[in-house]
Write a protein that holds these residues in place. Sequence first.
Motif, PDB file in Angstrom:
ATOM      1  N   GLY A   1       0.817  -1.201   0.000  1.00 51.14           N
ATOM      2  CA  GLY A   1       0.000   0.000   0.000  1.00 51.14           C
ATOM      3  C   GLY A   1       0.855   1.257   0.000  1.00 51.14           C
ATOM      4  O   GLY A   1       2.088   1.190   0.078  1.00 51.14           O
ATOM      5  N   PRO A   2       0.204   2.407  -0.077  1.00 48.58           N
ATOM      6  CA  PRO A   2       0.943   3.671  -0.095  1.00 48.58           C
ATOM      7  C   PRO A   2       1.755   3.867   1.185  1.00 48.58           C
ATOM      8  O   PRO A   2       1.355   3.423   2.254  1.00 48.58           O
ATOM      9  N   THR A   3       2.906   4.518   1.060  1.00 54.38           N
ATOM     10  CA  THR A   3       3.711   4.845   2.232  1.00 54.38           C
ATOM     11  C   THR A   3       3.104   6.057   2.934  1.00 54.38           C
ATOM     12  O   THR A   3       2.804   7.067   2.284  1.00 54.38           O
ATOM     13  N   ILE A   4       2.916   5.918   4.232  1.00 52.95           N
ATOM     14  CA  ILE A   4       2.429   7.053   5.019  1.00 52.95           C
ATOM     15  C   ILE A   4       3.625   7.924   5.372  1.00 52.95           C
ATOM     16  O   ILE A   4       4.596   7.445   5.972  1.00 52.95           O
TER      17      ILE A   4
ATOM     18  N   ARG B   1       6.840   9.806  17.550  1.00 61.17           N
ATOM     19  CA  ARG B   1       8.299   9.705  17.478  1.00 61.17           C
ATOM     20  C   ARG B   1       8.732   9.580  16.024  1.00 61.17           C
ATOM     21  O   ARG B   1       8.038   8.943  15.213  1.00 61.17           O
ATOM     22  N   PRO B   2       9.895  10.129  15.686  1.00 61.75           N
ATOM     23  CA  PRO B   2      10.415   9.909  14.335  1.00 61.75           C
ATOM     24  C   PRO B   2      10.873   8.460  14.186  1.00 61.75           C
ATOM     25  O   PRO B   2      11.141   7.775  15.179  1.00 61.75           O
ATOM     26  N   GLY B   3      10.952   8.002  12.960  1.00 65.65           N
ATOM     27  CA  GLY B   3      11.475   6.653  12.743  1.00 65.65           C
ATOM     28  C   GLY B   3      10.724   5.893  11.672  1.00 65.65           C
ATOM     29  O   GLY B   3       9.881   6.439  10.957  1.00 65.65           O
ATOM     30  N   THR B   4      11.040   4.608  11.582  1.00 67.59           N
ATOM     31  CA  THR B   4      10.545   3.740  10.527  1.00 67.59           C
ATOM     32  C   THR B   4       9.556   2.750  11.126  1.00 67.59           C
ATOM     33  O   THR B   4       9.925   1.956  12.004  1.00 67.59           O
ATOM     34  N   TYR B   5       8.333   2.818  10.664  1.00 71.84           N
ATOM     35  CA  TYR B   5       7.287   1.946  11.188  1.00 71.84           C
ATOM     36  C   TYR B   5       6.555   1.282  10.027  1.00 71.84           C
ATOM     37  O   TYR B   5       6.863   1.515   8.853  1.00 71.84           O
ATOM     38  N   LEU B   6       5.584   0.467  10.376  1.00 69.99           N
ATOM     39  CA  LEU B   6       4.886  -0.320   9.364  1.00 69.99           C
ATOM     40  C   LEU B   6       3.391  -0.288   9.643  1.00 69.99           C
ATOM     41  O   LEU B   6       2.967   0.020  10.750  1.00 69.99           O
ATOM     42  N   TYR B   7       2.614  -0.646   8.643  1.00 72.89           N
ATOM     43  CA  TYR B   7       1.219  -0.986   8.907  1.00 72.89           C
ATOM     44  C   TYR B   7       0.908  -2.276   8.182  1.00 72.89           C
ATOM     45  O   TYR B   7       1.548  -2.606   7.179  1.00 72.89           O
ATOM     46  N   HIS B   8      -0.029  -3.005   8.689  1.00 70.56           N
ATOM     47  CA  HIS B   8      -0.396  -4.271   8.038  1.00 70.56           C
ATOM     48  C   HIS B   8      -1.701  -4.772   8.626  1.00 70.56           C
ATOM     49  O   HIS B   8      -2.072  -4.422   9.752  1.00 70.56           O
ATOM     50  N   ALA B   9      -2.397  -5.613   7.859  1.00 70.69           N
ATOM     51  CA  ALA B   9      -3.620  -6.244   8.350  1.00 70.69           C
ATOM     52  C   ALA B   9      -3.306  -7.015   9.623  1.00 70.69           C
ATOM     53  O   ALA B   9      -2.239  -7.625   9.754  1.00 70.69           O
ATOM     54  N   HIS B  10      -4.224  -6.952  10.575  1.00 69.96           N
ATOM     55  CA  HIS B  10      -4.076  -7.750  11.795  1.00 69.96           C
ATOM     56  C   HIS B  10      -5.357  -8.524  12.014  1.00 69.96           C
ATOM     57  O   HIS B  10      -6.036  -8.390  13.032  1.00 69.96           O
TER      58      HIS B  10
ATOM     59  N   SER C   1       4.495   0.970   4.508  1.00 73.78           N
ATOM     60  CA  SER C   1       5.479   1.645   5.371  1.00 73.78           C
ATOM     61  C   SER C   1       4.891   2.906   5.988  1.00 73.78           C
ATOM     62  O   SER C   1       4.044   3.571   5.390  1.00 73.78           O
ATOM     63  N   ILE C   2       5.401   3.222   7.167  1.00 72.26           N
ATOM     64  CA  ILE C   2       5.128   4.514   7.796  1.00 72.26           C
ATOM     65  C   ILE C   2       6.487   5.157   8.053  1.00 72.26           C
ATOM     66  O   ILE C   2       7.355   4.554   8.690  1.00 72.26           O
ATOM     67  N   ARG C   3       6.660   6.339   7.542  1.00 73.00           N
ATOM     68  CA  ARG C   3       7.944   7.022   7.706  1.00 73.00           C
ATOM     69  C   ARG C   3       7.682   8.341   8.437  1.00 73.00           C
ATOM     70  O   ARG C   3       6.990   9.203   7.894  1.00 73.00           O
ATOM     71  N   VAL C   4       8.210   8.456   9.623  1.00 76.18           N
ATOM     72  CA  VAL C   4       7.980   9.662  10.417  1.00 76.18           C
ATOM     73  C   VAL C   4       9.278  10.450  10.486  1.00 76.18           C
ATOM     74  O   VAL C   4      10.285   9.970  11.017  1.00 76.18           O
ATOM     75  N   ALA C   5       9.258  11.661   9.956  1.00 71.66           N
ATOM     76  CA  ALA C   5      10.436  12.531   9.956  1.00 71.66           C
ATOM     77  C   ALA C   5      10.438  13.407  11.198  1.00 71.66           C
ATOM     78  O   ALA C   5       9.423  13.534  11.892  1.00 71.66           O
TER      79      ALA C   5
ATOM     80  N   ILE D   1      11.898   0.058   1.813  1.00 68.12           N
ATOM     81  CA  ILE D   1      11.845  -1.248   1.146  1.00 68.12           C
ATOM     82  C   ILE D   1      11.325  -2.285   2.144  1.00 68.12           C
ATOM     83  O   ILE D   1      11.932  -2.485   3.205  1.00 68.12           O
ATOM     84  N   ILE D   2      10.213  -2.913   1.795  1.00 64.67           N
ATOM     85  CA  ILE D   2       9.667  -3.970   2.660  1.00 64.67           C
ATOM     86  C   ILE D   2       9.958  -5.327   2.036  1.00 64.67           C
ATOM     87  O   ILE D   2       9.758  -5.519   0.832  1.00 64.67           O
ATOM     88  N   LEU D   3      10.420  -6.239   2.863  1.00 65.31           N
ATOM     89  CA  LEU D   3      10.698  -7.614   2.417  1.00 65.31           C
ATOM     90  C   LEU D   3       9.584  -8.535   2.912  1.00 65.31           C
ATOM     91  O   LEU D   3       9.183  -8.450   4.071  1.00 65.31           O
TER      92      LEU D   3
END
Lengths: 561, 561
Positions: free
Chosen positions: A67-70, A131-140, A152-156, A173-175
């Motif tokens: 999906g789109p990167t937040i 908080r800044p950093g690299t996070y994710l979203y996904h179905a749960h 991806s969630i990217r917080v600057a 990049i998500i693996l």
Amino acid sequence: MSAYHLSESKSIAMMKFLALCFFVISLINIPIAEARIRHYKWELKYEYKSPDCYKKLVITINGRTPGPTILAQQNDTVIVEVKNSLLTANTAIHWHGIRQIGTPWFDGTEGFTQCPILPGDTFVYKFVVDRPGTYLYHAHYGMQREDGLFGSIRVALPDGESEPFAYNYDRSIILTDWYHKSTFEQAAGLSSVPFQWVGEPQSLLIQGKGRFDCSAANPPMKADVCNNTNPECSLYSTTVVPGKTYRLRISSLTALSALSFQIEGHNMTVIEADGHYVEPFVVKNLFIYSGETYSVLVYTDQDPARNYWVTTNVVSRNATTPPGLAVLNYYPNHPRRSPPTIPPSGPMWNDVDSRFNQSFAIRARKGHVYSPPATSDRVIVLLNTQNQVNGKTRRWSVNNVSYDIPHTPYLIALKENLLHTFSQTPPPEGYDFANYDIKVVQNNTNATTSDAIYRLQLNSTVDIVLQNANTMNPNNSETHPWHLHGHDFWVLGYGKGKFDPINDPKKYNLVDPIMKNTVPVHPFRLDSFLGLKLTILEFGHSIATLSRIFLWAWEWHLKKV
Amino acid sequence: MSAYHLSESKSIAMMKFLALCFFVISLINIPIAEARIRHYKWELKYEYKSPDCYKKLVITINGRTPGPTILAQQNDTVIVEVKNSLLTANTAIHWHGIRQIGTPWFDGTEGFTQCPILPGDTFVYKFVVDRPGTYLYHAHYGMQREDGLFGSIRVALPDGESEPFAYNYDRSIILTDWYHKSTFEQAAGLSSVPFQWVGEPQSLLIQGKGRFDCSAANPPMKADVCNNTNPECSLYSTTVVPGKTYRLRISSLTALSALSFQIEGHNMTVIEADGHYVEPFVVKNLFIYSGETYSVLVYTDQDPARNYWVTTNVVSRNATTPPGLAVLNYYPNHPRRSPPTIPPSGPMWNDVDSRFNQSFAIRARKGHVYSPPATSDRVIVLLNTQNQVNGKTRRWSVNNVSYDIPHTPYLIALKENLLHTFSQTPPPEGYDFANYDIKVVQNNTNATTSDAIYRLQLNSTVDIVLQNANTMNPNNSETHPWHLHGHDFWVLGYGKGKFDPINDPKKYNLVDPIMKNTVPVHPFRLDSFLGLKLTILEFGHSIATLSRIFLWAWEWHLKKV
């Protein structure tokens, strides 16, 4: 972190709690004028896609997977309107690594913090990325994450603030690993009697793209099912300019596989993990486990006349899955031009020492250390085993209890005092330390299932020890990633053999441990255990704390027999 | 039927309505002591089964598909506790042909009378089976019926009462067509842009069993996917004793196929259709359309030294689907012993006259005629076409409007006066009779979608004319079965060409028309239309009436392009 120690009362009313939250958030957000609203409208659908050239149904967000990167800045409010158009299936989306301070009901975990989103429904998530950093979203929900519902969630940092390192460009990049069977089939097999193991994934995907060799399929596949010339499965290619520094935010959301990631001819300097700065260290290949995120810096200092392979391969399991490939495209070479080399082979799948060493080496970055409390109020030891549960299905268990998701979300059950909706028998705090041999197949005939939870005191500190053990196969154990919702924990260290509650805590790193939300327990060969420290730091009301502190296995008993 | 004309007030309150219902039911149920409770507990699961030797996920009820037959007597109360264990999918079960007098909320139609049943939920259906006869139940959510979630309902007369015909044994046989693709794949294709047609079914199943020729699969299939020696796909065999009369309750729940059904060497005497006695008539083969039920009497008067083929085959479409086979086993021959003959071939697929003639021949049984009202209060003409809707997906339409299921069930929307939840623009009562040429492909660029409903007056009589027309392919039209929930209608006749509102009603059979809940409109080759008469006979409250009278196409736009 200590700024969050605000309330010691567990009995304040919900309204008071909410008022407090708003007050605190307004303090954090200074200067308030900079925080923005990031508004997304998503529609989830089943669509045919060919991520690895094999055509199957996937779940798309606005037609895409991933999906789109937040994209947001610290303290922004993210609003995501999720419309479920999945025909007959419900859904829920988890914001992985986001603490949901003041908004536990938007964590997106069906059965924990919300009821599922029904087909035709639109559910609006609204939360602050604090908080800044690299996070994710996904179905749960069920195995929908493995259908491709992730991103991806990217917080600057806020405008005017800078990171403790420099780079020119920023990429995510998500693996993932990828199965050709539908997740309905996978799940039905795993829960059937007798147990039907899903097997190894057919592909590894890099940012949603891979390459299954259609010609090698047995039995053969028709071209409308598998077609290696389909442009949908052209390899992922990321274009770089020579002589620049790239921040690559590498994350994994595999169903099963532990991975190694590398870029041919380029070193990677690890600088962030799960939203926390780490003391920089250089690797040729990065080991990454499902749910983890890392930022690495890559300097494009190689021969610019060609492209380079980006590869990922399975470690920890002797898998049949071929490596995943992508292209690092040096501008102005054509993005689809294959590198002139054979893709580099990754580390040996059974090179456990290297993986252990990476885990052991990571330290919090100097000047960015959050010191853990020196003591703890409680110790919980969680034995990781594979059991025949209730004499039937094969499932992962913790202290011989395999987890069942309750039908009524805990958050609702606790708020409304619906204690009949889940077991009130607390799960065990440990196992039979004296007599349990972690190195052999155990009978574990007393294994059972439960939806009970560990209830932790607000503002208390808990040490959690994850103890690996033999699976149901002789001389075998598995890598397990563990993820905690709504909190980070300190990773105090890894040890070998059986955890010794007297002596091993003396070896804990209380000086500069990294904080994370996801960590792996390594396999049996190292007889490993993992010590974590967790402080229950939470605004106000105990309900929120209780539901968010529960620990569960990352994967929904999807593991090798 | 006239006994049900009890209330003429549309404004009585709900409580009064309920009180009235209980009163009326108590009158009907005399002697009350004989009515019993029939209690069923069902768990729905996805399981791997091989109904036609090809292994795929199906939906089972207590491990079986078809599900258990519900056996009851007239005026019994049936209680079915439905536990949804379908992982991430919701469900709902419709009790097909049951009028749900006083209990419209238990009709089981998601979007109409109830919200879906969530995974983990148990929903309890409770209704009275007020008439003897042959009925069905099946999923009414997405395409789950095509996953195998269906079964028979057999309602006998009360003790001491007898049918107007005699037989020794009673059997239920459901006919279905079967796809190897999952229903998720089928539905995703049908709703995708461009439209992806599902194609013809791979098999026809008789009472849930069929035989796909694994060796003919192209590309070939592995034995763990398709295996003709799998006992799960041994042909259905029903054992009979020579010299006896068998009542066979034949019903169809196909997704696409119109069928012919026959028993080698045996005539069938049709005696019941959709719960109504018909004037007996003898057939070699019975034409049957999805949603219909028939009872036939078969006398076992053939050579008892052998078994006989039971066959079903596709009519109305030039299908690739092979005939479905089963065995009529004359005791004491082995039930699995193949008959010594080649299975009889069915009628030609394009022999429309024979099908038309069967529809035309059926009359209500003498002494069991319910005379229709001589006049009607309203006439609705429904033109059946296939359109490119909103310039995108290909869908069936009625008067150029293709139906959308609303998100809020009508029954709830009307009771709670939530009129914003569905379109309040009434759907058209007819089409452009003067100018529309039913025999050619029409542009129909004004085709659209709507969730609006026809609202009918309580205690009114409505004539409904179903007018068939050309599809989007030249010189082609299709058989369409139509089903009405909660009511029966009189089938006044079939006509050819375009319905003439002045002259054609004069040809209506108002003497002895059969009452049914499902009827086919025949294809274009006969330029057919079908006249139905429907009287809104309903207890009390208008809400119940409105939601139950809505007519919709039997199939969820699952038809040939």
